[in-house]
Design an enzyme around this catalytic site. Structure first.
Site, PDB file in Angstrom:
ATOM      1  N   ASP A 195       0.335 -12.777  -3.486  1.00 62.74           N
ATOM      2  CA  ASP A 195      -0.918 -13.063  -3.665  1.00 62.74           C
ATOM      3  C   ASP A 195      -1.530 -10.994  -3.939  1.00 62.74           C
ATOM      4  O   ASP A 195      -2.563 -10.253  -4.248  1.00 62.74           O
ATOM      5  CB  ASP A 195      -1.131 -12.900  -1.830  1.00 62.74           C
ATOM      6  CG  ASP A 195      -0.264 -12.243  -1.277  1.00 62.74           C
ATOM      7  OD1 ASP A 195       0.138 -10.992  -1.663  1.00 62.74           O
ATOM      8  OD2 ASP A 195      -1.368 -12.078  -0.220  1.00 62.74           O
TER       9      ASP A 195
ATOM     10  N   ASP B 127       1.628  -4.140  -2.607  1.00 62.02           N
ATOM     11  CA  ASP B 127       0.900  -2.605  -1.911  1.00 62.02           C
ATOM     12  C   ASP B 127       1.973  -1.741  -2.421  1.00 62.02           C
ATOM     13  O   ASP B 127       2.345  -1.387  -3.958  1.00 62.02           O
ATOM     14  CB  ASP B 127       0.916  -3.242  -0.811  1.00 62.02           C
ATOM     15  CG  ASP B 127       0.247  -2.102  -0.109  1.00 62.02           C
ATOM     16  OD1 ASP B 127       0.876  -1.347  -0.300  1.00 62.02           O
ATOM     17  OD2 ASP B 127       0.858  -2.368   1.314  1.00 62.02           O
ATOM     18  N   THR B 128       3.388  -2.163  -2.021  1.00 56.80           N
ATOM     19  CA  THR B 128       4.622  -0.836  -2.275  1.00 56.80           C
ATOM     20  C   THR B 128       5.165  -1.751  -3.367  1.00 56.80           C
ATOM     21  O   THR B 128       6.374  -1.079  -3.923  1.00 56.80           O
ATOM     22  CB  THR B 128       5.291  -1.274  -0.654  1.00 56.80           C
ATOM     23  OG1 THR B 128       6.507  -1.951  -0.319  1.00 56.80           O
ATOM     24  CG2 THR B 128       4.786  -0.149   0.128  1.00 56.80           C
ATOM     25  N   GLY B 129       5.332  -2.758  -3.401  1.00 55.37           N
ATOM     26  CA  GLY B 129       5.990  -3.742  -4.527  1.00 55.37           C
ATOM     27  C   GLY B 129       6.945  -4.273  -3.693  1.00 55.37           C
ATOM     28  O   GLY B 129       8.224  -4.787  -4.637  1.00 55.37           O
TER      29      GLY B 129
ATOM     30  N   ASP C 202      -3.669 -12.427   4.881  1.00 53.42           N
ATOM     31  CA  ASP C 202      -3.865 -12.075   6.924  1.00 53.42           C
ATOM     32  C   ASP C 202      -3.914 -11.553   7.461  1.00 53.42           C
ATOM     33  O   ASP C 202      -3.291 -10.088   7.025  1.00 53.42           O
ATOM     34  CB  ASP C 202      -3.161 -13.468   7.409  1.00 53.42           C
ATOM     35  CG  ASP C 202      -2.021 -13.269   7.668  1.00 53.42           C
ATOM     36  OD1 ASP C 202      -1.592 -12.700   6.357  1.00 53.42           O
ATOM     37  OD2 ASP C 202      -0.960 -12.634   8.750  1.00 53.42           O
TER      38      ASP C 202
ATOM     39  N   THR D 135       7.834  -6.171  -2.194  1.00 53.32           N
ATOM     40  CA  THR D 135       7.840  -7.982  -2.003  1.00 53.32           C
ATOM     41  C   THR D 135       8.734  -8.691  -2.619  1.00 53.32           C
ATOM     42  O   THR D 135       9.739  -8.839  -3.236  1.00 53.32           O
ATOM     43  CB  THR D 135       6.961  -8.541  -0.973  1.00 53.32           C
ATOM     44  OG1 THR D 135       7.163  -7.735   0.053  1.00 53.32           O
ATOM     45  CG2 THR D 135       7.015 -10.405  -0.967  1.00 53.32           C
TER      46      THR D 135
HETATM   47  P1  IMP Z   1       4.594  -5.235  -0.628  1.00 50.82           P
HETATM   48  O1  IMP Z   1       6.225  -5.263  -0.409  1.00 50.82           O
HETATM   49  O2  IMP Z   1       4.146  -3.976  -0.081  1.00 50.82           O
HETATM   50  O3  IMP Z   1       3.779  -5.056  -2.101  1.00 50.82           O
HETATM   51  O4  IMP Z   1       3.666  -5.841  -0.018  1.00 50.82           O
HETATM   52  C1  IMP Z   1       3.089  -7.076  -0.495  1.00 50.82           C
HETATM   53  C2  IMP Z   1       3.247  -7.987   0.870  1.00 50.82           C
HETATM   54  O5  IMP Z   1       2.461  -7.625   1.714  1.00 50.82           O
HETATM   55  C3  IMP Z   1       1.588  -9.386   0.470  1.00 50.82           C
HETATM   56  O6  IMP Z   1       2.321 -10.087  -0.393  1.00 50.82           O
HETATM   57  C4  IMP Z   1       1.587  -9.237   1.437  1.00 50.82           C
HETATM   58  O7  IMP Z   1       1.857 -10.659   1.762  1.00 50.82           O
HETATM   59  C5  IMP Z   1       1.484  -7.934   1.994  1.00 50.82           C
HETATM   60  N1  IMP Z   1       0.454  -7.573   2.104  1.00 50.82           N
HETATM   61  C6  IMP Z   1      -0.039  -7.112   1.623  1.00 50.82           C
HETATM   62  N2  IMP Z   1      -0.795  -6.320   1.533  1.00 50.82           N
HETATM   63  C7  IMP Z   1      -1.977  -6.328   2.567  1.00 50.82           C
HETATM   64  C8  IMP Z   1      -3.261  -6.498   3.020  1.00 50.82           C
HETATM   65  O8  IMP Z   1      -3.942  -5.521   2.495  1.00 50.82           O
HETATM   66  N3  IMP Z   1      -3.753  -7.570   3.644  1.00 50.82           N
HETATM   67  C9  IMP Z   1      -2.748  -8.680   4.435  1.00 50.82           C
HETATM   68  N4  IMP Z   1      -1.321  -8.212   3.574  1.00 50.82           N
HETATM   69  C10 IMP Z   1      -0.811  -7.840   2.590  1.00 50.82           C
HETATM   70 MG    MG Z   2       2.873 -11.787  -0.114  1.00 53.57          MG
END
Ligand code: IMP
Ligand code: MG
Length: 189
Positions: free
Chosen positions: A108, A111-113, A170, A115
């Protein structure tokens, strides 16, 4: 006949702003599907979807891809609490044999990358023929974001660094059913 309630109606009082409208999402998905179909012309595709957030995006995207494809889902919890505080990603689910397959990881939001990096690492360990990724949203992080963030091959929208919900995303398990991508009043300064 009873009127059909709008998906937006129950949450509308809690919404501060619409960041990406349902019309823009659907229009961009047409383009994105075109880009993906062109990149994989003549190939069989394996889509690895990162749930729960990518649920609605996945459903709308794959129905636009008129090609041979398989769907595999992984459950990944990225936030340890129920608010906009990042925690480490926890992947549950086992990947089937991906050796020799063309894999597209669908998530979806980047954000930080962390995941996407964790999922891509798992996929690459399976020796696929190719491994690319597609995200609906890419957050424009102040300061440019972490150097470890993976390269995204297909992205729907660039958005500001704000916590958004709707269209699968969510807050505390709620708001995934909104058709627009919005910011809630509680996350709007
Ligand atoms: P990352 O690992 O920081 O890139 O975060 C990615 C995951 O965090 C995404 O796959 C989302 O499930 C969740 N996430 C990041 N930002 C948001 C947001 O603004 N709203 C809801 N879920 C988020
Ligand atoms: Mg996600």
């Amino acid at each position: 006949m009873e009127p059909t309630p709008s998906a937006k109606a129950p949450a509308a009082p809690e919404v501060a702003a619409v960041i990406v409208s349902r019309r823009r999402i659907q229009r961009r998905l047409d383009e994105l599907a075109g880009e993906i179909a062109a990149a994989y012309a003549g190939c069989e595709l394996t889509v690895v979807a990162v749930l729960d957030g990518a649920l609605i995006f996945l459903a709308d995207l794959v129905r636009r891809l008129e090609m041979d494809l398989r769907i595999i889902t992984l459950s990944v919890r990225s936030y340890s609490g129920n608010g906009p505080r990042p925690g480490g990603p926890v992947i549950s689910g086992v990947l089937p044999r991906l050796e020799g397959r063309h894999v597209l990881v669908v998530d979806d939001v980047l954000d930080t990358g962390s995941t996407l990096s964790a999922v891509l690492e798992q996929v690459r360990l399976c020796n696929p023929a190719s491994c690319r990724c597609c995200v609906l949203l890419r957050k424009h992080r102040r300061g440019g974001g972490p150097a470890c963030a993976p390269k995204v091959d297909f992205a729907g929208f660039e958005i500001e660094d704000r916590f958004v919900v709707g269209y699968g995303l969510d807050f505390d398990g709620k708001y995934r059913n909104l058709s627009d991508i919005v910011v809630l009043k509680r996350h709007w300064e």
